[in-house]
Design a protein around this motif. Structure first.
Motif, mmCIF file in Angstrom:
data_model
loop_
_atom_site.group_PDB
_atom_site.id
_atom_site.type_symbol
_atom_site.label_atom_id
_atom_site.label_comp_id
_atom_site.label_asym_id
_atom_site.label_seq_id
_atom_site.Cartn_x
_atom_site.Cartn_y
_atom_site.Cartn_z
ATOM 1 N N UNK A 1 0.804 -1.217 0.000
ATOM 2 C CA UNK A 1 0.000 0.000 0.000
ATOM 3 C C UNK A 1 0.846 1.281 0.000
ATOM 4 N N UNK A 2 1.979 1.281 0.724
ATOM 5 C CA UNK A 2 2.774 2.501 0.829
ATOM 6 C C UNK A 2 3.917 2.553 -0.175
ATOM 7 N N UNK A 3 4.323 1.385 -0.696
ATOM 8 C CA UNK A 3 5.504 1.318 -1.546
ATOM 9 C C UNK A 3 6.745 1.056 -0.707
ATOM 10 N N UNK A 4 7.770 0.498 -1.330
ATOM 11 C CA UNK A 4 8.989 0.140 -0.598
ATOM 12 C C UNK A 4 9.649 1.364 0.034
ATOM 13 N N UNK A 5 9.521 2.520 -0.626
ATOM 14 C CA UNK A 5 10.143 3.737 -0.109
ATOM 15 C C UNK A 5 9.152 4.637 0.620
ATOM 16 N N UNK A 6 7.955 4.125 0.866
ATOM 17 C CA UNK A 6 6.915 4.944 1.479
ATOM 18 C C UNK A 6 6.871 4.865 2.993
ATOM 19 N N UNK A 7 7.719 4.017 3.562
ATOM 20 C CA UNK A 7 7.750 3.902 5.023
ATOM 21 C C UNK A 7 9.149 3.454 5.436
ATOM 22 N N UNK A 8 9.430 3.603 6.699
ATOM 23 C CA UNK A 8 10.719 3.148 7.230
ATOM 24 C C UNK A 8 10.578 2.894 8.726
ATOM 25 N N UNK A 9 11.577 2.251 9.292
ATOM 26 C CA UNK A 9 11.586 2.062 10.746
ATOM 27 C C UNK A 9 12.797 2.782 11.326
ATOM 28 N N UNK A 10 12.635 3.306 12.531
ATOM 29 C CA UNK A 10 13.734 3.963 13.232
ATOM 30 C C UNK A 10 13.850 3.365 14.625
ATOM 31 N N UNK A 11 14.965 2.694 14.878
ATOM 32 C CA UNK A 11 15.167 2.078 16.189
ATOM 33 C C UNK A 11 15.591 3.154 17.183
ATOM 34 N N UNK A 12 14.817 3.288 18.240
ATOM 35 C CA UNK A 12 15.092 4.281 19.274
ATOM 36 C C UNK A 12 16.002 3.698 20.352
ATOM 37 N N UNK A 13 15.727 2.453 20.722
ATOM 38 C CA UNK A 13 16.517 1.822 21.777
ATOM 39 C C UNK A 13 16.518 0.318 21.574
ATOM 40 N N UNK A 14 17.702 -0.276 21.670
ATOM 41 C CA UNK A 14 17.850 -1.726 21.635
ATOM 42 C C UNK A 14 18.797 -2.083 22.776
ATOM 43 N N UNK A 15 18.233 -2.632 23.839
ATOM 44 C CA UNK A 15 18.995 -2.789 25.072
ATOM 45 C C UNK A 15 19.003 -4.228 25.556
ATOM 46 N N UNK A 16 20.176 -4.665 26.004
ATOM 47 C CA UNK A 16 20.329 -5.972 26.649
ATOM 48 C C UNK A 16 19.870 -5.823 28.094
ATOM 49 N N UNK A 17 18.790 -6.496 28.466
ATOM 50 C CA UNK A 17 18.269 -6.406 29.834
ATOM 51 C C UNK A 17 18.484 -7.705 30.596
ATOM 52 N N UNK A 18 19.384 -8.545 30.103
ATOM 53 C CA UNK A 18 19.770 -9.745 30.838
ATOM 54 C C UNK A 18 20.526 -9.312 32.090
ATOM 55 N N UNK A 19 20.243 -9.984 33.217
ATOM 56 C CA UNK A 19 20.938 -9.662 34.459
ATOM 57 C C UNK A 19 21.169 -10.939 35.243
ATOM 58 N N UNK A 20 22.111 -11.774 34.794
ATOM 59 C CA UNK A 20 22.317 -13.057 35.455
ATOM 60 C C UNK A 20 22.751 -12.927 36.908
ATOM 61 N N UNK A 21 23.471 -11.837 37.267
ATOM 62 C CA UNK A 21 23.905 -11.678 38.653
ATOM 63 C C UNK A 21 22.719 -11.526 39.579
ATOM 64 N N UNK A 22 21.752 -10.715 39.138
ATOM 65 C CA UNK A 22 20.570 -10.507 39.959
ATOM 66 C C UNK A 22 19.771 -11.784 40.104
ATOM 67 N N UNK A 23 19.744 -12.607 39.042
ATOM 68 C CA UNK A 23 18.983 -13.846 39.094
ATOM 69 C C UNK A 23 19.584 -14.831 40.082
ATOM 70 N N UNK A 24 20.917 -14.701 40.347
ATOM 71 C CA UNK A 24 21.570 -15.677 41.220
ATOM 72 C C UNK A 24 21.769 -15.162 42.639
ATOM 73 N N UNK A 25 21.281 -13.940 42.930
ATOM 74 C CA UNK A 25 21.504 -13.353 44.241
ATOM 75 C C UNK A 25 20.963 -14.216 45.372
ATOM 76 N N UNK A 26 19.773 -14.753 45.139
ATOM 77 C CA UNK A 26 19.136 -15.524 46.194
ATOM 78 C C UNK A 26 19.289 -17.026 45.987
ATOM 79 N N UNK A 27 20.200 -17.401 45.123
ATOM 80 C CA UNK A 27 20.369 -18.822 44.820
ATOM 81 C C UNK A 27 21.211 -19.489 45.900
ATOM 82 N N UNK A 28 20.828 -20.681 46.309
ATOM 83 C CA UNK A 28 21.585 -21.448 47.308
ATOM 84 C C UNK A 28 22.977 -21.750 46.758
ATOM 85 N N UNK A 29 23.994 -21.561 47.595
ATOM 86 C CA UNK A 29 25.392 -21.728 47.164
ATOM 87 C C UNK A 29 25.696 -23.140 46.707
#
Length: 237
Positions: A121-149
């Motif tokens: 409907x718009x054509x290949x050049x009629x639209x585009x995407x703009x990435x505002x933020x791409x962030x790694x939100x993995x936090x393995x340290x936090x996941x293991x804070x309460x883990x039994x030693x």
């Protein structure tokens, strides 16, 4: 009369054609290609599926074709019913009718289908995407804070968050979307190359989900041979 075309899997029976009396000579795959070639001339197709006839109906095939637009499906049925098309005998085509009493759960199109519809409907050049933020939100340290030693190391996961905009310059508008993707990860088994590939895969999935979310805020209004865009988004600032 105007028609809304959302970025969703088409569900209405008024967008569906049933084609029968297809020849038994070609294979199902060949018939599918022939049907796609003929009916895509009338509008963008969501799917073309070919099935063998039931035993009581004799040899041959029938097909179910779904359009994104009910108007396109109606034009195709009117033009092709009782015509030979690509075979020696005519085919029969029935157009479904919309039953208002039936409620359909709409499913969002995946990102590749959204892009296909936007390109149509718009054509290949009629639209585009703009990435505002791409962030790694993995936090393995936090996941293991309460883990039994003494407990064994649990499997972790990669998580990425994406925020982007789908931009339509001709309409001076933008549609925001967000997405998050997660991929299981075992540090005891993963090598550097495998970890890199999984990071790229997770990033890609997050972007795709954000694009799908952004396109859900857009609707195409078809008016005859022209169309407009209905947006629930902010204009350019």
């Amino acid at each position: 009369m105007a028609e809304l075309v959302p970025f969703a899997v088409p569900t209405g029976s008024d967008k569906t054609l049933l084609v029968w009396e297809l020849s038994s000579g070609p294979t199902a795959e060949a018939l599918q290609l022939s049907l796609f070639t003929v009916f895509s001339q009338f509008g963008l197709l969501y799917s073309v599926r070919v099935f063998p006839n039931a035993a009581v109906a004799g040899p041959g095939f029938y097909a179910i074709i779904k359009f994104y637009s009910a108007r396109d499906a109606h034009r195709a049925q009117k033009a092709c019913n009782q015509k030979q098309l690509f075979q020696k005998s005519p085919v029969k085509i029935r157009l479904g009718t919309q039953h208002k009493a039936v409620q359909h759960n709409t499913l969002a199109l995946n990102s590749s289908r959204c892009q296909e519809l936007a390109n149509y409907y718009f054509g290949f050049n009629g639209w585009s995407k703009r990435i505002i933020k791409l962030q790694d939100i993995s936090d393995p340290k936090e996941e293991r804070e309460n883990e039994d030693i003494v407990a064994p190391l649990q499997k972790q996961s990669l998580k990425f968050f994406c925020a982007l905009e789908v931009v339509l310059p001709s309409y001076e508008c933008r549609s925001p979307g967000v997405g998050m993707a997660e991929e299981p990860l075992d540090n005891l088994e993963e090598g550097p190359l495998s970890l890199l590939m999984k990071r790229k895969k997770t990033q890609k999935l997050a972007i795709q989900k954000a694009m799908t979310d952004a396109f859900q805020k857009l609707q195409i209004v078809v008016l005859g041979k022209t169309f407009l865009i209905v947006l629930k988004v902010l204009p350019f600032q």
